[in-house]
Design a protein around this motif. Structure first.
Motif, PDB file in Angstrom:
ATOM      1  N   SER A  17     -13.834 -24.220  32.276  1.00  0.00           N
ATOM      2  CA  SER A  17     -13.093 -24.417  32.276  1.00  0.00           C
ATOM      3  C   SER A  17     -11.528 -25.413  31.472  1.00  0.00           C
ATOM      4  O   SER A  17     -11.024 -25.248  31.015  1.00  0.00           O
ATOM      5  CB  SER A  17     -11.960 -23.382  33.552  1.00  0.00           C
ATOM      6  OG  SER A  17     -12.468 -23.937  34.641  1.00  0.00           O
ATOM      7  N   SER A  21     -10.191 -26.587  27.965  1.00  0.00           N
ATOM      8  CA  SER A  21      -8.273 -26.828  28.587  1.00  0.00           C
ATOM      9  C   SER A  21      -8.327 -28.205  27.414  1.00  0.00           C
ATOM     10  O   SER A  21      -6.897 -27.746  26.599  1.00  0.00           O
ATOM     11  CB  SER A  21      -7.930 -26.761  29.505  1.00  0.00           C
ATOM     12  OG  SER A  21      -8.003 -26.318  30.802  1.00  0.00           O
ATOM     13  N   ALA A  24      -7.550 -26.724  24.164  1.00  0.00           N
ATOM     14  CA  ALA A  24      -6.584 -26.694  23.560  1.00  0.00           C
ATOM     15  C   ALA A  24      -4.824 -27.636  23.189  1.00  0.00           C
ATOM     16  O   ALA A  24      -4.556 -27.188  22.621  1.00  0.00           O
ATOM     17  CB  ALA A  24      -5.981 -25.453  24.450  1.00  0.00           C
ATOM     18  N   ALA A 104      -4.317 -21.725  21.287  1.00  0.00           N
ATOM     19  CA  ALA A 104      -3.716 -22.075  23.363  1.00  0.00           C
ATOM     20  C   ALA A 104      -3.186 -21.166  23.874  1.00  0.00           C
ATOM     21  O   ALA A 104      -3.356 -21.439  24.903  1.00  0.00           O
ATOM     22  CB  ALA A 104      -2.804 -23.048  22.378  1.00  0.00           C
ATOM     23  N   LYS A 105      -2.514 -20.415  22.909  1.00  0.00           N
ATOM     24  CA  LYS A 105      -2.157 -19.153  23.432  1.00  0.00           C
ATOM     25  C   LYS A 105      -3.236 -17.697  23.781  1.00  0.00           C
ATOM     26  O   LYS A 105      -2.408 -17.265  24.981  1.00  0.00           O
ATOM     27  CB  LYS A 105      -1.500 -18.499  22.450  1.00  0.00           C
ATOM     28  CG  LYS A 105      -0.064 -19.677  22.332  1.00  0.00           C
ATOM     29  CD  LYS A 105       1.023 -18.275  20.677  1.00  0.00           C
ATOM     30  CE  LYS A 105       1.895 -19.249  20.192  1.00  0.00           C
ATOM     31  NZ  LYS A 105       2.327 -18.043  18.803  1.00  0.00           N
ATOM     32  N   LEU A 107      -6.224 -18.730  25.330  1.00  0.00           N
ATOM     33  CA  LEU A 107      -6.443 -19.162  26.295  1.00  0.00           C
ATOM     34  C   LEU A 107      -6.282 -20.008  27.870  1.00  0.00           C
ATOM     35  O   LEU A 107      -6.423 -18.803  28.324  1.00  0.00           O
ATOM     36  CB  LEU A 107      -7.093 -21.045  25.916  1.00  0.00           C
ATOM     37  CG  LEU A 107      -7.585 -21.838  26.641  1.00  0.00           C
ATOM     38  CD1 LEU A 107      -9.163 -21.634  26.986  1.00  0.00           C
ATOM     39  CD2 LEU A 107      -7.845 -22.994  26.231  1.00  0.00           C
ATOM     40  N   ASP A 108      -4.950 -19.135  27.575  1.00  0.00           N
ATOM     41  CA  ASP A 108      -3.655 -19.747  28.584  1.00  0.00           C
ATOM     42  C   ASP A 108      -3.444 -18.235  29.038  1.00  0.00           C
ATOM     43  O   ASP A 108      -3.978 -17.731  30.508  1.00  0.00           O
ATOM     44  CB  ASP A 108      -2.018 -19.513  28.125  1.00  0.00           C
ATOM     45  CG  ASP A 108      -1.922 -20.611  27.620  1.00  0.00           C
ATOM     46  OD1 ASP A 108      -2.473 -21.430  28.119  1.00  0.00           O
ATOM     47  OD2 ASP A 108      -0.786 -20.799  26.400  1.00  0.00           O
ATOM     48  N   LYS A 109      -3.671 -17.025  28.377  1.00  0.00           N
ATOM     49  CA  LYS A 109      -4.793 -15.718  28.948  1.00  0.00           C
ATOM     50  C   LYS A 109      -5.491 -15.407  29.638  1.00  0.00           C
ATOM     51  O   LYS A 109      -6.213 -14.695  31.072  1.00  0.00           O
ATOM     52  CB  LYS A 109      -3.995 -14.268  27.996  1.00  0.00           C
ATOM     53  CG  LYS A 109      -2.499 -14.295  27.036  1.00  0.00           C
ATOM     54  CD  LYS A 109      -2.707 -13.833  26.084  1.00  0.00           C
ATOM     55  CE  LYS A 109      -1.717 -13.101  25.818  1.00  0.00           C
ATOM     56  NZ  LYS A 109      -0.815 -12.753  24.229  1.00  0.00           N
ATOM     57  N   LEU A 111      -7.603 -17.862  30.243  1.00  0.00           N
ATOM     58  CA  LEU A 111      -8.148 -19.344  31.570  1.00  0.00           C
ATOM     59  C   LEU A 111      -8.593 -18.848  32.959  1.00  0.00           C
ATOM     60  O   LEU A 111      -9.344 -18.883  33.636  1.00  0.00           O
ATOM     61  CB  LEU A 111      -7.143 -19.915  31.255  1.00  0.00           C
ATOM     62  CG  LEU A 111      -7.700 -21.594  31.676  1.00  0.00           C
ATOM     63  CD1 LEU A 111      -9.206 -21.701  30.634  1.00  0.00           C
ATOM     64  CD2 LEU A 111      -6.812 -22.800  31.551  1.00  0.00           C
TER      65      LEU A 111
END
Length: 209
Positions: A17, A21, A24, A104-105, A107-109, A111
């Motif tokens: 994880s 990050s 991104a 990145a968008k 991944l935010d959801k 992660l």
């Protein structure tokens, strides 16, 4: 080369994880290429590469992403199914990728779920993640990659994408129970995609006649 070795050694013990990050971070208008992914996660081997390639398919994305990522997943899955220990990607695929901002968008959801599985998972039922079980794992991922690439509009790539992501986490954490959950999700995903595709074909036939 020495610096690269130190990077790999220091990153090898870190959570996937955290490494995701870092992928991104950067110019949102730039690209996350498969070559960059491969360089950062190669020491994590197949599991991390499957995961990062599956993540964009777990949510609605730009059309065509599922084909690009699916091809890479299929290639890696076949290598695993035939017993290869280390992953390999040709230069033609390494130069491809997707927008860093879009990655990145999604991944935010994704992660929070990845972190949750990392915390709960532990090495168990390793018969499913080693030896012959590892090769079976590769074959199942290959089937899901093909399902993910089928021309089912809107959400066709999402069920197999989620199944591949869960399976990847199971392989990364050497947790056979997570892999078993992934197999169940994969079965549902293949049935769902096949049903949607059959519905489309029947619809086209009804229009044609």
């Amino acid at each position: 080369m020495a610096g690269t070795g130190k990077l790999s050694m220091s990153a090898a013990g870190r959570r996937t994880s955290d490494l995701l990050s870092e992928l991104a971070v950067g110019d949102p208008d730039g690209q996350v290429t498969f070559g960059e992914i491969f360089h950062r996660l190669e020491h994590k081997a197949f599991g991390a590469l499957f995961l990062v390639l599956a993540i964009p398919n777990c949510f609605p994305m730009v059309p065509g992403i599922s084909v690009i990522t699916g091809c890479a997943i299929l290639l890696l899955a076949m290598q695993l199914a035939f017993g290869r220990e280390e992953p390999w990607l040709p230069a033609a695929i390494r130069t491809r990728g997707f927008a860093r901002g879009s990655f990145a968008k999604v991944l935010d959801k994704a992660l929070p779920w990845i972190v949750r599985v990392e915390r709960l998972a532990s090495p168990r039922l390793q018969i499913l993640t080693s030896g012959t079980g590892r090769q079976v794992f590769g074959a199942v991922i290959a089937v899901l990659a093909v399902a993910m690439m089928l021309p089912v509009p809107i959400i066709g790539n999402i069920p197999p994408g989620i199944a591949i992501a869960v399976l990847s986490l199971g392989l990364l954490e050497h947790d056979g129970r997570v892999v078993a959950v992934g197999y169940a999700l994969g079965t549902v995903a293949v049935i769902a995609v096949a049903s949607m595709l059959a519905g489309l074909v029947m619809g086209f036939e009804a229009i044609a006649f």
